[in-house]
Design a protein around this motif. Sequence first.
Motif, mmCIF file in Angstrom:
data_model
loop_
_atom_site.group_PDB
_atom_site.id
_atom_site.type_symbol
_atom_site.label_atom_id
_atom_site.label_comp_id
_atom_site.label_asym_id
_atom_site.label_seq_id
_atom_site.Cartn_x
_atom_site.Cartn_y
_atom_site.Cartn_z
ATOM 1 N N ARG A 111 0.786 -1.191 -0.128
ATOM 2 C CA ARG A 111 0.000 0.122 0.104
ATOM 3 C C ARG A 111 0.891 1.291 -0.095
ATOM 4 O O ARG A 111 1.921 1.213 0.563
ATOM 5 C CB ARG A 111 -0.943 0.033 1.192
ATOM 6 N N ASP A 112 0.323 2.111 -0.670
ATOM 7 C CA ASP A 112 1.188 3.523 -0.641
ATOM 8 C C ASP A 112 1.009 4.088 0.527
ATOM 9 O O ASP A 112 -0.219 4.813 0.819
ATOM 10 C CB ASP A 112 0.671 4.244 -2.151
ATOM 11 N N ILE A 113 1.874 4.692 1.098
ATOM 12 C CA ILE A 113 1.894 5.225 2.552
ATOM 13 C C ILE A 113 2.467 6.607 2.536
ATOM 14 O O ILE A 113 2.604 7.265 3.279
ATOM 15 C CB ILE A 113 2.377 4.587 3.773
ATOM 16 N N THR A 114 2.803 7.156 1.274
ATOM 17 C CA THR A 114 3.571 8.412 0.887
ATOM 18 C C THR A 114 2.900 9.441 1.497
ATOM 19 O O THR A 114 3.283 10.547 1.755
ATOM 20 C CB THR A 114 4.107 8.561 -0.409
ATOM 21 N N SER A 115 1.644 9.616 1.544
ATOM 22 C CA SER A 115 0.827 10.781 2.018
ATOM 23 C C SER A 115 0.551 10.593 3.413
ATOM 24 O O SER A 115 -0.010 11.361 4.020
ATOM 25 C CB SER A 115 -0.558 10.573 1.220
ATOM 26 N N LYS A 116 0.930 9.558 4.072
ATOM 27 C CA LYS A 116 0.796 9.728 5.628
ATOM 28 C C LYS A 116 1.718 10.562 6.465
ATOM 29 O O LYS A 116 2.920 10.826 5.879
ATOM 30 C CB LYS A 116 1.005 8.326 6.205
ATOM 31 N N GLN A 117 1.494 10.964 7.538
ATOM 32 C CA GLN A 117 2.090 11.986 8.241
ATOM 33 C C GLN A 117 3.211 11.089 8.936
ATOM 34 O O GLN A 117 2.763 10.040 9.608
ATOM 35 C CB GLN A 117 1.491 12.866 9.304
ATOM 36 N N ILE A 118 4.308 11.523 9.324
ATOM 37 C CA ILE A 118 5.346 10.963 10.327
ATOM 38 C C ILE A 118 5.155 11.110 11.792
ATOM 39 O O ILE A 118 4.972 12.593 12.131
ATOM 40 C CB ILE A 118 6.664 11.220 9.880
ATOM 41 N N THR A 119 4.374 10.335 12.475
ATOM 42 C CA THR A 119 4.232 10.773 13.729
ATOM 43 C C THR A 119 4.294 9.579 14.979
ATOM 44 O O THR A 119 5.102 8.591 14.248
ATOM 45 C CB THR A 119 2.369 10.831 14.032
ATOM 46 N N LEU A 120 4.316 9.982 16.175
ATOM 47 C CA LEU A 120 4.989 8.754 17.257
ATOM 48 C C LEU A 120 3.572 7.767 16.986
ATOM 49 O O LEU A 120 2.369 7.965 17.294
ATOM 50 C CB LEU A 120 4.837 9.386 18.401
ATOM 51 N N ARG A 121 4.176 6.354 16.873
ATOM 52 C CA ARG A 121 3.209 5.067 16.968
ATOM 53 C C ARG A 121 3.527 4.377 18.257
ATOM 54 O O ARG A 121 4.860 4.148 18.398
ATOM 55 C CB ARG A 121 3.525 4.478 15.611
ATOM 56 N N THR A 122 2.463 4.002 18.789
ATOM 57 C CA THR A 122 2.898 3.018 19.962
ATOM 58 C C THR A 122 1.868 1.883 19.899
ATOM 59 O O THR A 122 0.831 1.826 18.946
ATOM 60 C CB THR A 122 2.768 3.613 21.228
ATOM 61 N N ALA A 123 2.353 0.686 20.320
ATOM 62 C CA ALA A 123 1.246 -0.540 20.600
ATOM 63 C C ALA A 123 1.808 -1.383 21.508
ATOM 64 O O ALA A 123 2.855 -1.515 22.180
ATOM 65 C CB ALA A 123 1.409 -1.206 19.044
ATOM 66 N N ARG A 124 0.580 -1.970 22.076
ATOM 67 C CA ARG A 124 0.802 -2.902 23.400
ATOM 68 C C ARG A 124 0.201 -4.207 22.657
ATOM 69 O O ARG A 124 -1.098 -4.124 22.281
ATOM 70 C CB ARG A 124 0.201 -2.451 24.439
ATOM 71 N N ALA A 125 0.720 -5.399 22.954
ATOM 72 C CA ALA A 125 0.051 -6.664 22.684
ATOM 73 C C ALA A 125 0.434 -7.626 23.771
ATOM 74 O O ALA A 125 1.440 -7.350 24.527
ATOM 75 C CB ALA A 125 0.553 -7.021 21.285
ATOM 76 N N ILE A 128 2.921 -12.863 28.422
ATOM 77 C CA ILE A 128 3.607 -12.074 27.793
ATOM 78 C C ILE A 128 3.247 -10.729 27.207
ATOM 79 O O ILE A 128 2.193 -10.753 26.572
ATOM 80 C CB ILE A 128 4.330 -12.986 26.496
ATOM 81 N N LEU A 129 3.960 -9.740 27.670
ATOM 82 C CA LEU A 129 3.332 -8.332 27.302
ATOM 83 C C LEU A 129 4.651 -7.441 26.689
ATOM 84 O O LEU A 129 5.553 -7.480 27.245
ATOM 85 C CB LEU A 129 3.106 -7.403 28.674
ATOM 86 N N GLY A 130 3.990 -7.137 25.236
ATOM 87 C CA GLY A 130 4.935 -6.302 24.629
ATOM 88 C C GLY A 130 4.506 -4.906 24.343
ATOM 89 O O GLY A 130 3.360 -4.596 24.308
ATOM 90 N N GLU A 131 5.390 -4.003 24.411
ATOM 91 C CA GLU A 131 5.086 -2.869 24.156
ATOM 92 C C GLU A 131 6.363 -2.358 23.325
ATOM 93 O O GLU A 131 7.366 -2.297 23.621
ATOM 94 C CB GLU A 131 5.252 -1.934 25.465
ATOM 95 N N ALA A 132 5.911 -1.280 22.460
ATOM 96 C CA ALA A 132 6.754 -0.566 21.302
ATOM 97 C C ALA A 132 6.386 0.729 20.889
ATOM 98 O O ALA A 132 5.085 1.050 20.942
ATOM 99 C CB ALA A 132 6.793 -1.824 20.040
ATOM 100 N N LYS A 133 7.283 1.422 20.397
ATOM 101 C CA LYS A 133 7.262 2.866 20.058
ATOM 102 C C LYS A 133 8.056 2.811 18.587
ATOM 103 O O LYS A 133 8.932 2.402 18.479
ATOM 104 C CB LYS A 133 7.639 4.083 21.142
ATOM 105 N N SER A 134 7.562 3.848 17.784
ATOM 106 C CA SER A 134 8.065 4.111 16.483
ATOM 107 C C SER A 134 7.670 5.425 15.941
ATOM 108 O O SER A 134 6.455 5.787 16.175
ATOM 109 C CB SER A 134 7.688 3.201 15.384
ATOM 110 N N ILE A 135 8.665 6.197 15.463
ATOM 111 C CA ILE A 135 8.186 7.506 14.741
ATOM 112 C C ILE A 135 8.049 7.361 13.290
ATOM 113 O O ILE A 135 9.322 6.942 12.762
ATOM 114 C CB ILE A 135 9.273 8.678 15.146
ATOM 115 N N GLY A 136 7.243 7.141 12.710
ATOM 116 C CA GLY A 136 7.187 7.017 11.265
ATOM 117 C C GLY A 136 5.752 7.016 10.592
ATOM 118 O O GLY A 136 4.894 7.578 11.181
#
Length: 301
Positions: A2-16, A83-91
Amino acid sequence: MRDITSKQITLRTARAVASIFCSTETISLIKNNELPKGNLFDVARAAGFLGAKLTPQLLPHCHPVNIDSMDISFSFSKTGIEILGEAKSIGRTGIEMEILTAVSIAALEIYDMLKPVDTQLEIGNIKLLQKTGGKSDRKKYFSTSPSCAVLVCSDSTAAGKREDKSGLLIKSILQQANAKVVAYEIVGDDKELIQKQVLKWVAEDIHFIFTTGGTGLGPRDNTVSAVSEILERDADGITEAMRNFGQMRTPMAMMSRAVAGSIAHSLIVTLPGSTDGARESMEAIIPGIFHARKMMKGGGH
């Protein structure tokens, strides 16, 4: 992909989370460090990290992302191990698939290390607990649909010699973002006409006013000066974001003289007249710009 070039670069987080179901005897072996394959959780954590980094190689449609932070922790429950996972990404795209892969691979590693002592092992309850960033955050910028107006500033379009494209595109983008476009007008490149229409909409308390056209260096590019003269407060950060976003796509973005600011409780943003410039500028500021209404009403940040 998928084309994601139009998306903003922001802080993304997730917990699983993921679970390993095992016997109480197995839990005792883990706590007493009596497993035949040695330390359990350090190896499982390392396996989870490796799994996260390899996610794009495992899932064909998953874009590579920078993993800026990741942690995997383990706890005992009545039925086994959680098992708990947490992650961050700026993208430009989320990190939920990476953290889901991480807890899944960590669970598989635990399974592999426990299988010599427990034949009833089971992996389950793999799920995403939370994600932030991107579209998932849009609701926080406004509780009700903001009212918007679009003003096309163009001599040729006002004279019927050219079809409007950028104004209609802006309308479409706003509607896709769940905003209400309550007004749409076309005027010539005349300062008085532009100011008169903008002030009329301000008097009607329209929340956001977007103009298109007249932001360049042409002899009839009057929109910027027209709007600048009536702004009560500047919002240079908005246009900085627009130009920065556009500059990453075309060097022509630096030619834009666009301005933004408020009058009373209305926010005015001047956008380029080209469809690409208008689209990229809107992509740079939607949905965050909608938070301005709350600030102008005294609601703070």
